[in-house]
Each structure stands twice: as structure tokens, then as C-alpha cells.
Design an enzyme around this catalytic site. Structure first.
Site, PDB file in Angstrom:
ATOM      1  N   ASP A  14       0.862  -1.184   0.000  1.00 26.99           N
ATOM      2  CA  ASP A  14       0.000   0.000   0.000  1.00 26.99           C
ATOM      3  C   ASP A  14       0.894   1.229   0.000  1.00 26.99           C
ATOM      4  OD1 ASP A  14      -1.720  -2.135   0.633  1.00 26.99           O
ATOM      5  OD2 ASP A  14      -3.072  -0.821   1.754  1.00 26.99           O
ATOM      6  N   LYS A  19      -6.932   3.230  -3.543  1.00 29.20           N
ATOM      7  CA  LYS A  19      -7.341   3.229  -2.142  1.00 29.20           C
ATOM      8  C   LYS A  19      -7.547   4.665  -1.693  1.00 29.20           C
ATOM      9  CE  LYS A  19      -5.318   2.005   2.371  1.00 29.20           C
ATOM     10  NZ  LYS A  19      -4.278   1.253   3.066  1.00 29.20           N
ATOM     11  N   LYS A  35     -10.289   0.084  -2.689  1.00 32.20           N
ATOM     12  CA  LYS A  35     -10.214  -0.135  -1.249  1.00 32.20           C
ATOM     13  C   LYS A  35     -10.522   1.155  -0.510  1.00 32.20           C
ATOM     14  CE  LYS A  35      -6.989  -1.312   2.479  1.00 32.20           C
ATOM     15  NZ  LYS A  35      -5.654  -1.798   2.852  1.00 32.20           N
TER      16      LYS A  35
END
Lengths: 322, 295
Positions: A159, A222, A258
Site C-alpha cells: 500500500d 485506495k 479499497k
């Protein structure tokens, strides 16, 4: 409202040339249609009003559990805490072995090895934040080294945070190239790109950065780090979903979404699942393409699950204190 | 002079310090002793009970952690507010239970006195229910009573106000938080008491008031895993047995209804003590170390 980019002249590879230069990229990103903020928020709110009951609710709860990136990103994280959380991710509810495991554990790079060992053999993945999370304020070599460390320690997913400063200053190609560079050191690990939508000021910026990241090779987009005041909201997540949907229509490549931060209740989670189904369709309704970045959400889902199973309301005494 | 408009009062639930309508949108008619219409009261649902438990749990840490002195002060403040609304409560009690004005006023006065009596117990109950225990070893051994947690209370069906105060005050004075199910036939004093609580320093969520059917609300509360005790004063024998079985599932403390209870008699401390848990601490004393030092 059209939310796809203007059709390019070249039919074969419509987006091949948009990243050729800073000017071309800017022209493309600023050529994306503006976001109707009122319409977007109204649509997101409307999708949150569906009533999901009984068997559909049970399905949604299990699906949501299996989509959680169980997250601990605290300065006070210890190996013991990571092990405890890993155990919880593998067996969320020890009183009911039918409960699905979570999708992944999300930790800082130095905890990846610990988490890797703790979830070995369970199918639960290990995700690591990297690139000087959460601010991303470090030189590119440092951020790449951070990523390499996490991958070497066994992270299945990375991430990364984008350089919001460069993006807001309009240096789009720089952000693009940074994401490419991180993508290259990830190897086989899947790359999630965190935009920190709460810092991007406008919906138009969120749409632009989504396309920018997908062009650069993101496997997931995300919303947030969970470290600022505004995290995932239904509206900005819906915007990401629309971008992902349009990107697949243009290029054929599927990208995951996400939302992270601020999703604490089963009700919220189910609203997001409704949004996925209505915006993206069933192709995205799996842990491979949709994740929740959350920690306390899991307890609420487990309590709801116990309620459905026993008929009695459960309480915080029956789930772990994390 | 023109005739005044009728201003009807909308009675509402009291959950977490706010006054929502029932989640279900339902109401039922509350009638006086002769069957005349008095008001519409919300008919609370299972989900209202669930929300009330969440609110009560959230309030528990702060209320049980407050000093006994502060809890006593807050409860006394409630009595002050009740005193100012004697007229309203007298009218509601008289209308709801068919008592004469004088008898209703006497019941309200007794209820306020009882509230003050319980308020005084806040910093005294620990001395009565706890203390130092003599043990055969070099230890200080101290027991202290602690609140049990979230208490569901089915308020007595008769004695709508004195009975109500007599079950509510002993539960909260020691630090418990309460989900109160008002008497089905006479809920108005309970719903008005909520307005008093909201304006007298009682933190939101410490007392939550639901009106509706005891059987409908009692069942989810008795089975709720996050409720630590249930007071069945307002349940008839059959319902009480049913709820006691449901409550046994997570070992709730249960206060059974005692037929023939006179709410006007001196209550004694039993109701408070029934909703407490005892924590005992062993602390070493004297010379224990090998070197002869104290610790």
C-alpha cells in the site's frame, strides 16, 4: 452523466500516448469530465438506503469479513500485537469456525516478517504500507528502499502513498513516474495506491488522481491512510468506483478499490457492498477486487454475525479487545 | 379574547440523551382510568431496545467512573427538577391511574422524597456493602462494591411514578446505566421523567426510556448479551418466567418480581445491593522480603 474520458483518435490503444509528456498527461487529466458534486453525493446517499435483510445480510456480512484488510498501523505496534491480530484474522470468531478469514493483514514494513510467519499456511495475505507512509514525504530512493524491504520480508501486497504535494502542485508526470518506480520494485506483489482523498480538496482532483494511478499500473486504488480527519466517504469511494469501471471499459484492465478509514459498522460496510454491486457489478464482489481497510469494523461484523446465528443481540464482551 | 389553540404534547422515547420517535414509527393510545384518550405514546420496537442498550453501554464508563459524590449531586439535582414539576407529574399520575388529586400529589411527593433518599446512598453504599475483611495472612483484604453494568428495568405496571422511581433510582445511584421499559398502561410519568433527566446533569445514555409492550421489549433485552442484569418488576408471572430463562443464557443478574410489594413501604438497600458486584483486593502487608524490607 458521462464520466469517461473523451475518446482518443487512435482506436487500437486509446491511452497509449497520454503519458508521453507532462503536457499530454495534464491535457488528458484536465480533459476528464468535471464531477457533479451534488449528483455524486446524492447517488452515494441513495445507494445507502437499501434495506438488506436475512439471507442477503448474512451473505453480505460474510463477504465483508472476507474483504477486510485487518489493519494495525500504530507507532505502538509490537510483535505481540501483530501476532494477536494475525490469529484474529485467520480465525475471526473462535466460537464459530464457519466464519471466513479476513483477506489480509495490513502492517508497517518492519512487522511484515512477524505477520508473514503468523498467517503462514492460512491463505490470509500480508499487506504492508510503504513509501514513507502516511505522509510520503521522503526522497524517492528512500521510498523505494522502504518498498523493497517490505517485499523482501514477504509482503503480498504493497500500500503506497502518493506524493500529494507534487500532485497538488500540478507535477502529474512526477507522480506518475514515482508510481511506476514503486510498481517496478513491487515485483509480483500487488500495488495499492493511496490517494489520501481528504487532502485532495476537490472531487475533480480525486477523479484525476484515480486515472493517473491506474495509468501508472496500480492494481488497487485506495482512498485514505486513515490518519487524517476525512477518510473514506461513500461519495469519494463511489467516485473511485466510477473511475475503475470506466478504466476497464477503456483498456480492458480491471483495478480493485479499497476504501479505508472510518468504516466501523456492518451497516456502513453493507452500504459499500451495495455500491460495488450497483456501480461495478458482480465482477468486483470478491476480496481480489474490493477491500475494506479497517480494524474495528471486524468486531461489529462478528457481533452482527452472532446475532444472526443465535437470534440474540451480542455485545463487546464477546469479541476481542484490540 | 380568542379561544386558545390546543397544544398537544408529542411524547417521545429517550435514548442516549435525545428524544427520538420509535424507529418503527408506531404509537399507541394511552388512556386514563376511565378509558378516555390522554395521549399517543411511542410503541418502541426491538430495534429501539437495541439502540438503547448501545447508548447505555457507551455511557457506562463515564457514569460508573464518576465519583460517588458527583453521582449523589447529580441525582439530587434531579430531585430539584422534579420538585419544580410537581404539578405536571401530579396531573399525569392522577389522570393515568385514576387517583384523586390529593392522593396523586402524595404519591409524587413520596417519589421525590425517595429519590433524595437514594441520592444520599451514593457515597455510603460502599461502607455498607464493602469493607476490610480479616484474613489469616499478612494481607490487607478489601472488598468494594462495583456497579454490574447495563441494567434493563421493566418498571412496575401499577404505581406509575413511585414504583418507577423506586426501581430506577437504586439502579443508577451506584453507577449502573439503565434501559427502562415504562409501564404499558401508564407510561406518561416515565416519559416526562426523561425530560427531567435530560435537563439535570445526568449524562446522556445513563437512563434510556422506552414505552411499549413489556413482552415485546423484554424478550430482546433479556436475551441481549450486552445487558448485565434485568429487573422484572413489571412482568407478570408468566412473562417473568420466560424472561428469566432467556436471561440465564448469559448469566444475567435477575431481580424477580415480588408479588404484593408495597411501593410505599421503606425500601431498604436491597434493590441497590442486588445490582452490585463485589471486587476484592489482596494487598501484602508487613515484612515479606528476604532482606526484611517491607516490599
Amino acid at each position: 452523466m458521462p464520466s469517461s474520458p473523451p475518446q482518443s483518435a487512435s482506436a487500437a490503444s486509446p491511452l497509449a500516448d497520454v503519458t508521453a509528456s507532462d503536457a499530454a498527461l495534464r491535457r488528458f487529466l484536465h480533459g476528464l469530465p468535471g464531477v457533479d458534486a451534488v449528483g455524486l453525493e446524492a447517488r452515494a446517499a441513495a445507494l445507502g438506503t437499501r434495506s438488506i435483510k436475512t439471507t442477503a445480510k448474512a451473505y453480505a456480512i460474510d463477504l465483508a469479513i472476507s474483504m477486510i484488510d485487518l489493519t494495525t498501523l500504530e507507532g505502538a505496534d509490537t510483535p505481540g500485537k501483530v501476532r494477536a491480530l494475525s490469529a484474529k484474522g485467520v480465525t475471526p470468531d473462535p466460537t464459530d469456525r464457519g466464519t471466513p478469514p479476513v483477506a489480509a493483514l495490513c502492517v508497517y514494513p518492519d512487522m511484515v516478517a512477524e505477520a508473514r510467519a503468523a498467517v503462514a499456511g492460512s491463505g490470509v495475505k500480508v499487506a504492508s504500507v510503504a513509501t514513507a507512509f502516511p505522509a510520503g514525504r521522503a526522497a524517492l530512493p528512500v521510498r523505494l528502499a522502504d518498498t523493497r524491504d517490505a517485499v523482501a520480508a514477504g509482503a503480498d501486497e504493497i500500500d503506497m502513498v502518493i506524493d500529494r504535494g507534487a500532485f497538488l502542485a500540478g507535477r502529474y508526470l512526477e507522480v506518475y513516474e514515482q508510481i511506476r518506480a514503486v510498481r517496478d520494485v513491487c515485483g509480483t506483489a500487488r500495488l495499492k495506491v493511496i490517494f489520501e482523498t481528504g487532502e485532495l480538496s476537490t472531487y475533480d482532483n480525486i477523479r484525476r488522481v484515480s486515472w493517473l494511478a491506474m495509468l501508472a499500473g496500480a492494481d488497487f486504488v485506495k482512498t485514505s491512510t486513515g490518519k487524517v480527519a476525512v477518510n473514506a466517504t461513500p461519495a469519494n469511494t463511489l467516485l473511485l468506483m466510477e473511475a475503475v469501471r470506466d478504466f476497464r471499459r477503456e483498456t480492458g484492465r480491471q483495478v480493485g478499490v479499497k476504501p479505508a478509514g472510518g468504516i466501523r459498522t456492518s451497516k456502513d460496510a453493507v452500504k459499500y457492498l451495495v455500491m460495488v454491486n450497483e456501480t461495478l457489478g458482480a465482477d468486483w464482489l470478491s476480496a481480489r477486487w474490493f477491500r475494506f481497510g479497517a480494524s474495528s469494523l471486524l468486531n461489529d461484523l462478528l457481533m452482527q454475525r452472532q446475532k444472526l446465528r443465535t437470534g440474540n443481540y451480542s455485545g463487546p464482551d464477546y469479541v476481542t479487545v484490540d | 379574547m380568542s379561544e386558545r389553540l390546543a397544544v398537544l404534547k408529542t411524547y417521545k422515547l429517550f435514548i442516549g440523551g435525545t428524544f427520538p420517535r420509535s424507529e418503527s414509527g408506531r404509537v399507541y393510545q394511552v388512556t386514563d382510568a376511565k378509558g378516555g384518550w390522554l395521549a399517543n405514546a411511542p410503541l418502541a420496537s426491538r430495534k429501539d431496545a437495541r439502540d438503547a442498550v448501545v447508548a447505555a453501554r457507551k455511557a457506562f464508563g463515564g457514569w460508573s467512573g464518576a465519583t460517588a459524590y458527583l453521582r449523589g449531586q447529580v441525582l439530587y439535582r434531579v430531585a430539584e427538577m422534579l420538585e419544580g414539576r410537581r404539578g405536571q407529574f401530579t396531573a399525569e399520575v392522577a389522570a393515568g391511574s385514576g387517583l384523586s388529586k390529593a392522593k396523586a400529589a402524595a404519591e409524587v411527593d413520596a417519589a421525590i422524597d425517595r429519590w433524595v433518599w437514594y441520592a444520599g446512598w451514593s457515597d455510603k453504599v460502599a461502607q455498607v456493602a464493602g469493607g476490610a475483611n480479616p484474613v489469616a495472612g499478612p494481607y490487607f483484604n478489601l472488598s468494594t462494591p462495583e456497579p454490574t453494568g447495563v441494567v434493563a428495568v421493566l418498571a412496575p405496571r401499577e404505581s406509575a411514578f413511585l414504583g418507577l422511581v423506586s426501581v430506577l433510582a437504586p439502579a443508577i445511584v451506584t453507577g449502573n446505566t439503565v434501559v427502562l421499559v415504562a409501564s404499558e398502561s401508564a407510561p406518561l410519568p416515565a416519559l416526562s421523567l426523561a425530560e427531567v433527566l435530560a435537563t439535570s446533569d445526568v449524562p446522556g445514555g445513563v437512563v434510556n426510556v422506552l414505552s411499549g409492550r413489556a413482552a415485546e421489549l423484554g424478550a430482546p433485552l433479556a436475551a441481549h448479551r450486552d445487558v448485565n442484569a434485568i429487573d422484572l418488576s413489571g412482568a407478570d408471572a408468566e412473562l417473568a418466567r420466560e424472561l428469566e430463562v432467556a436471561a440465564a443464557d448469559n448469566l444475567k443478574r435477575v431481580l424477580r418480581p415480588r408479588p404484593g410489594t408495597s411501593w410505599t413501604a421503606d425500601p431498604g438497600p436491597e434493590r441497590m445491593l442486588a445490582l452490585l458486584e463485589t471486587k476484592t483486593v489482596w494487598h501484602p502487608t508487613g515484612s515479606l522480603g528476604a532482606s526484611g524490607s517491607a516490599y
